[in-house]
Write an enzyme that holds these catalytic residues in place. Structure first.
Site: not given
Ligand SMILES: *Cc1c(COP(=O)(O)O)cnc(C)c1O
Length: 400
Positions: A197-199
């Protein structure tokens, strides 16, 4: 009706090609791609060294272990974070000490950190909430002004520091800027997450970035961390595989926290698109949310606009003015009915059962509770369209 997920991974043909290249190469675990990923991330941030690992959690824990932090020690962090930040402190045997966030912000308050400092404090772990960098100069000032309280264990790498060690939980903030410097260089140790879910994702993964300090250069830290991340083995997998390279020694009982080349290849492709596609699209959607919601006085917009700071636009946390938890939860339920996935960042660590049972109490952190009880994180990811953002805003206004 169109479903809007919260944060799907942004995977293109470039990531697929890079992974395929690795799968066909005959080497899939830690090796050349991981090394390249480490070099590229360090270069991107302007840090001397980067070690890629299996997660940010692993990175935070290895940093604490490398510094010899454990039983009898205290580590200060924020209650407004994911449990990983505090769990690793408990894993080492040290005591998590929570310091409240800023009055109107989501990041740890330097004045609250100062109040929490004791002669047992060995490290401080601030979190760049939502990708917005903490006030690192204020945090360093507080630590530097209280050097007398710091009593490092001289048998460990604590001896290389003359104040509690600053370890940034930069899980959200790759690419963010504070006073002209990128995250990854702002604290003594800087930990990124590449969770799905991170950038920037490697599916699962993390990294620790650091520079030299008096008494130990960054290559020394790197070697020690690598040793600790792979069973304490004095040879990595690639070296062992070379013919005649069978012999190795276990120097200490280490962990198994390495990144694989398959994961690193996803990251290499993501990094090439990061500043040209991923960050600009996130920023564009962020600005559109802001424009749509700022005219409606029922919403408190994220305070991600201080001077000399740029976010990595990881989250758009909006607060519902005057709402309590019940109202907020009902708004989320309404949004869910419209197939819009939203989130809350974060359920404060001290509100979770495991921490309540240790005696922590949310009432001691009124700013954290105030920011949490009426907060909703809206979907924010590159593949959104302007229509999606407008739809989310419309439905948020209707639901509230
Ligand atoms: C995601 C996250 C972590 C943990 O990252 P992993 O790579 O999953 O271990 C830690 N801190 C914060 C603030 C996070 O959002």
């Amino acid at each position: 009706m169109k479903k809007i997920p919260f944060s799907p991974p942004d995977i293109t043909q470039a990531e697929i090609d890079e992974v395929t290249d690795t799968l066909r190469s005959g080497w899939i675990t830690t090796g050349p791609k991981t090394n390249k990923f480490e070099t590229e991330i360090a270069k991107y941030c302007g840090a001397e060294k980067c070690i890629a690992l299996s997660s940010a959690t692993a990175g935070l824990e290895l940093t604490l272990r490398l510094l010899g932090i454990g039983k009898g020690d205290e580590v200060i962090t924020t209650p407004l974070t994911f449990a990983a930040t505090a769990n690793v402190i408990l894993h080492t045997g040290a005591k998590p000490v929570f310091a409240d966030v800023e009055k109107e912000g989501f990041n740890i308050d330097a004045a609250a950190v100062e109040k929490a400092l004791t002669r047992r404090t060995k490290a401080v772990i601030p979190v760049d909430y939502g990708g917005y960098p903490c006030d690192y100069d204020a945090l360093k000032d507080v630590l530097n002004m209280n050097k007398k309280k710091f009593h490092p264990d001289k048998r460990t790498f604590q001896r290389c520091f003359d104040r509690p060690v600053l370890i940034a939980d930069a899980a959200h903030s790759l690419g963010a800027v504070y006073r002209g410097k990128r995250t990854g260089t702002l604290a003594d140790f800087n930990v990124f997450s590449f969770h799905a879910v991170k950038n920037l994702t490697t599916a699962e993964g993390g990294a620790v970035l650091f520079n030299s300090v008096p008494g130990l250069d960054s290559s020394g830290f790197y070697e020690q961390m690598q040793l600790l991340s792979l069973h304490g083995q004095n040879k990595n997998a690639l070296e062992k595989m070379r013919s005649g390279g069978w012999k190795y020694s276990i120097e200490l009982p280490g962990y198994k926290y390495n990144m694989t080349d398959v994961h690193a290849s996803i990251g290499l492709a993501q990094l090439r698109r990061y500043d040209t596609e991923i960050i600009p699209r996130r920023k564009k959607h962020y600005e559109l949310y802001k424009k749509e919601l700022q005219e409606d006085s029922r919403f408190i917009l994220p305070p991600f606009n201080g001077p000399e700071k740029a976010s990595s636009w990881h989250l758009f946390p909006v607060r519902l003015k005057g709402a309590d938890e019940k109202v907020r939860d009902a708004v989320i339920a309404e949004m869910t009915k419209k197939d819009i996935a939203v989130n809350v960042h974060f359920i404060p660590v001290v509100m979770h059962r495991a921490y309540r049972e240790l005696g922590y109490d949310i009432r001691k952190y009124p700013n954290t509770y105030g920011q949490y009880c009426n907060e909703i994180s809206l979907p924010l990811y590159p593949a959104l369209t302007d229509e999606d953002v407008l739809f989310v805003c419309r439905e948020l206004k209707n639901s509230f």
